[in-house]
Design a protein around this motif. Structure first.
Motif, PDB file in Angstrom:
ATOM      1  N   ILE A  90       0.837  -1.203   0.000  1.00 32.67           N
ATOM      2  CA  ILE A  90       0.000   0.000   0.000  1.00 32.67           C
ATOM      3  C   ILE A  90       0.870   1.251   0.000  1.00 32.67           C
ATOM      4  CG2 ILE A  90      -1.685   1.330   1.322  1.00 32.67           C
ATOM      5  CD1 ILE A  90      -2.780  -1.370   2.335  1.00 32.67           C
ATOM      6  N   ASP A  91       1.939   1.240   0.798  1.00 33.04           N
ATOM      7  CA  ASP A  91       2.825   2.400   0.863  1.00 33.04           C
ATOM      8  C   ASP A  91       3.472   2.684  -0.492  1.00 33.04           C
ATOM      9  OD1 ASP A  91       2.244   2.716   3.534  1.00 33.04           O
ATOM     10  OD2 ASP A  91       4.026   1.659   4.246  1.00 33.04           O
ATOM     11  N   ALA A  94       0.862   3.948  -2.934  1.00 35.71           N
ATOM     12  CA  ALA A  94       0.481   5.322  -2.621  1.00 35.71           C
ATOM     13  C   ALA A  94       1.504   6.309  -3.167  1.00 35.71           C
ATOM     14  CB  ALA A  94       0.327   5.491  -1.107  1.00 35.71           C
ATOM     15  N   CYS A  98       0.057   8.502  -6.169  1.00 29.11           N
ATOM     16  CA  CYS A  98      -0.150   9.899  -5.782  1.00 29.11           C
ATOM     17  C   CYS A  98       0.779  10.836  -6.539  1.00 29.11           C
ATOM     18  CB  CYS A  98       0.022  10.064  -4.274  1.00 29.11           C
ATOM     19  SG  CYS A  98      -1.304   9.291  -3.306  1.00 29.11           S
ATOM     20  N   SER A 143      -7.886   6.158 -11.741  1.00 31.33           N
ATOM     21  CA  SER A 143      -6.587   6.756 -11.443  1.00 31.33           C
ATOM     22  C   SER A 143      -5.685   6.801 -12.668  1.00 31.33           C
ATOM     23  CB  SER A 143      -5.888   5.976 -10.327  1.00 31.33           C
ATOM     24  OG  SER A 143      -6.607   6.065  -9.118  1.00 31.33           O
ATOM     25  N   THR A 166      -2.275  -4.835  -5.648  1.00 32.86           N
ATOM     26  CA  THR A 166      -3.140  -4.001  -4.829  1.00 32.86           C
ATOM     27  C   THR A 166      -4.595  -4.410  -4.990  1.00 32.86           C
ATOM     28  OG1 THR A 166      -1.581  -2.155  -5.076  1.00 32.86           O
ATOM     29  CG2 THR A 166      -3.774  -1.618  -4.293  1.00 32.86           C
ATOM     30  N   TRP A 182     -12.876   3.860  -1.173  1.00 32.89           N
ATOM     31  CA  TRP A 182     -12.559   4.193  -2.558  1.00 32.89           C
ATOM     32  C   TRP A 182     -13.711   4.914  -3.236  1.00 32.89           C
ATOM     33  CZ3 TRP A 182      -7.680   3.621  -4.198  1.00 32.89           C
ATOM     34  CH2 TRP A 182      -6.837   2.812  -3.415  1.00 32.89           C
ATOM     35  N   TYR A 205      -7.203  12.820  -2.812  1.00 35.87           N
ATOM     36  CA  TYR A 205      -6.768  11.545  -3.380  1.00 35.87           C
ATOM     37  C   TYR A 205      -5.736  10.880  -2.479  1.00 35.87           C
ATOM     38  CZ  TYR A 205      -5.064   8.201  -6.842  1.00 35.87           C
ATOM     39  OH  TYR A 205      -4.695   7.052  -7.497  1.00 35.87           O
ATOM     40  N   ARG A 206      -4.796  11.645  -1.957  1.00 33.37           N
ATOM     41  CA  ARG A 206      -3.798  11.085  -1.045  1.00 33.37           C
ATOM     42  C   ARG A 206      -4.457  10.504   0.204  1.00 33.37           C
ATOM     43  NH1 ARG A 206       1.430  12.247  -2.152  1.00 33.37           N
ATOM     44  NH2 ARG A 206       1.860  13.888  -3.690  1.00 33.37           N
ATOM     45  N   TYR A 209      -5.534   6.717   0.356  1.00 31.48           N
ATOM     46  CA  TYR A 209      -4.549   5.698   0.719  1.00 31.48           C
ATOM     47  C   TYR A 209      -4.299   5.660   2.221  1.00 31.48           C
ATOM     48  CZ  TYR A 209      -3.590   4.739  -4.154  1.00 31.48           C
ATOM     49  OH  TYR A 209      -3.720   4.348  -5.461  1.00 31.48           O
ATOM     50  N   TYR A 212      -7.365   3.837   3.560  1.00 36.86           N
ATOM     51  CA  TYR A 212      -7.345   2.428   3.164  1.00 36.86           C
ATOM     52  C   TYR A 212      -6.305   1.652   3.960  1.00 36.86           C
ATOM     53  CZ  TYR A 212      -6.596  -1.707   0.290  1.00 36.86           C
ATOM     54  OH  TYR A 212      -6.440  -2.999  -0.136  1.00 36.86           O
ATOM     55  N   ARG A 213      -5.129   2.224   4.132  1.00 34.74           N
ATOM     56  CA  ARG A 213      -4.076   1.553   4.894  1.00 34.74           C
ATOM     57  C   ARG A 213      -4.529   1.277   6.321  1.00 34.74           C
ATOM     58  NH1 ARG A 213       0.512   1.579   8.011  1.00 34.74           N
ATOM     59  NH2 ARG A 213       2.450   0.884   7.007  1.00 34.74           N
TER      60      ARG A 213
END
Length: 226
Positions: A90-91, A94, A98, A143, A166, A182, A205-206, A209, A212-213
Motif C-alpha cells: 500500500i505504501d 500510494a 499519488c 486513477s 493491490t 474508494w 486523493y492522497r 490511501y 485504506y491503509r
C-alpha cells in the motif's frame, strides 16, 4: 479451493500469452486461486486448453508482479498476503499513484473528467452487482486516466507492476467499509477537480490511501473474533 470459472467463458485476447496472463491474474485477484495454491504448468495448460509455453510465460510475469512465489525447487505457489507485505505494498502504491496523480492533474481536460466520471459510475455499478473484477478494473482506470495525463510513461509502467497486487489485496479485504473508502474518495476527488480545485483534489486523493491503509491494518489482520 474454489472451482475455477467454466472454461467456455475463457475468451482469447490478441495473444495466448495475454489470455492466460489475464485469466490467472483474475483468478488470483478474486480468490479463485487462494494464497498457497500450487500451480503446475501442465495442469493449468490442460484446464485452459493451451500449450505449456504461454502458461510458463504468464507465470513468469505474475511472479514479477509478486502474485506468484517461485521456490528454489521451482515449485510455484500463489503468494501469501502478510500484514508486513500488505502494508508495504500500500505504501509503495500510494507513493507511485499519488505522484502520478499530482503530475497529471494540471493536464486534465473536460474530456478526461468525463471519462473519470464514466469509470466512477462503472465502479459503483459493478460493486452493486457483485462483479468485483469489473469493479476493480474500473476503479484502477479512474486513477490511470490522471496518471497517463502526466505524460510519464515510465511511472505508469511501475504503477502497472503493483496495481494487480493491490487489487488482489482489496479483493482479499473486501467489505463495505473497504470499498466505501474508494467510492467516497474517488467521488469527492472528482467533485473537487470539476470545481477547479486541483490542490484540494490531490490532497483528497492522497487521503484515500491513508484511510485504506488504516482499514487494512485493523480489519484484514485482526485476530479472529475481534
Amino acid at each position: 479451493m474454489a472451482d475455477p470459472p467454466a472454461d467456455e467463458a475463457f475468451t482469447m485476447p490478441p495473444t495466448r500469452r495475454e489470455a492466460v496472463l489475464r485469466r490467472i491474474r483474475t483468478e488470483i485477484v478474486t480468490g479463485v486461486l487462494p494464497p498457497g495454491t500450487v500451480l503446475k504448468d501442465a495442469e493449468v495448460a490442460a484446464r485452459l486448453g493451451v500449450s505449456i509455453t504461454p502458461v510458463r510465460e504468464a507465470i513468469a510475469q505474475l511472479a514479477a508482479e509478486g502474485l506468484i512465489d517461485i521456490a528454489p525447487n521451482r515449485s510455484r505457489r500463489v503468494t501469501q498476503v502478510t500484514q508486513k507485505n500488505a502494508l508495504e505494498l500500500i505504501d509503495v502504491m500510494a507513493v507511485l499513484a499519488c505522484a502520478g496523480f499530482e503530475w497529471g492533474v494540471p493536464n486534465l481536460t473536460p474530456s478526461h473528467l468525463q471519462r473519470m466520471r464514466v469509470r466512477l459510475d462503472e465502479f459503483v455499478a459493478n460493486l452493486r452487482a457483485g462483479n468485483l473484477p469489473a469493479a476493480s478494473a474500473a476503479g484502477a482506470d479512474f486513477s490511470t486516466i490522471v496518471i497517463l495525463a502526466s505524460g510519464n510513461r515510465e511511472l505508469q509502467t511501475h504503477v502497472d507492476l503493483v496495481v494487480a497486487r493491490t487489487l488482489r489485496l482489496i479483493a482479499t479485504s473486501a467489505g463495505d467499509d473497504i470499498w466505501q473508502v474508494w467510492v467516497t474518495g474517488y467521488r469527492e476527488t472528482l467533485e473537487l477537480l470539476e470545481a477547479d480545485r486541483p490542490a484540494d483534489a490531490v490532497a483528497r486523493y492522497r487521503q484515500i490511501y491513508v484511510e485504506y491503509r488504516a482499514l487494512v491494518e485493523t480489519m484484514l489482520f485482526r485476530p479472529p473474533g475481534c
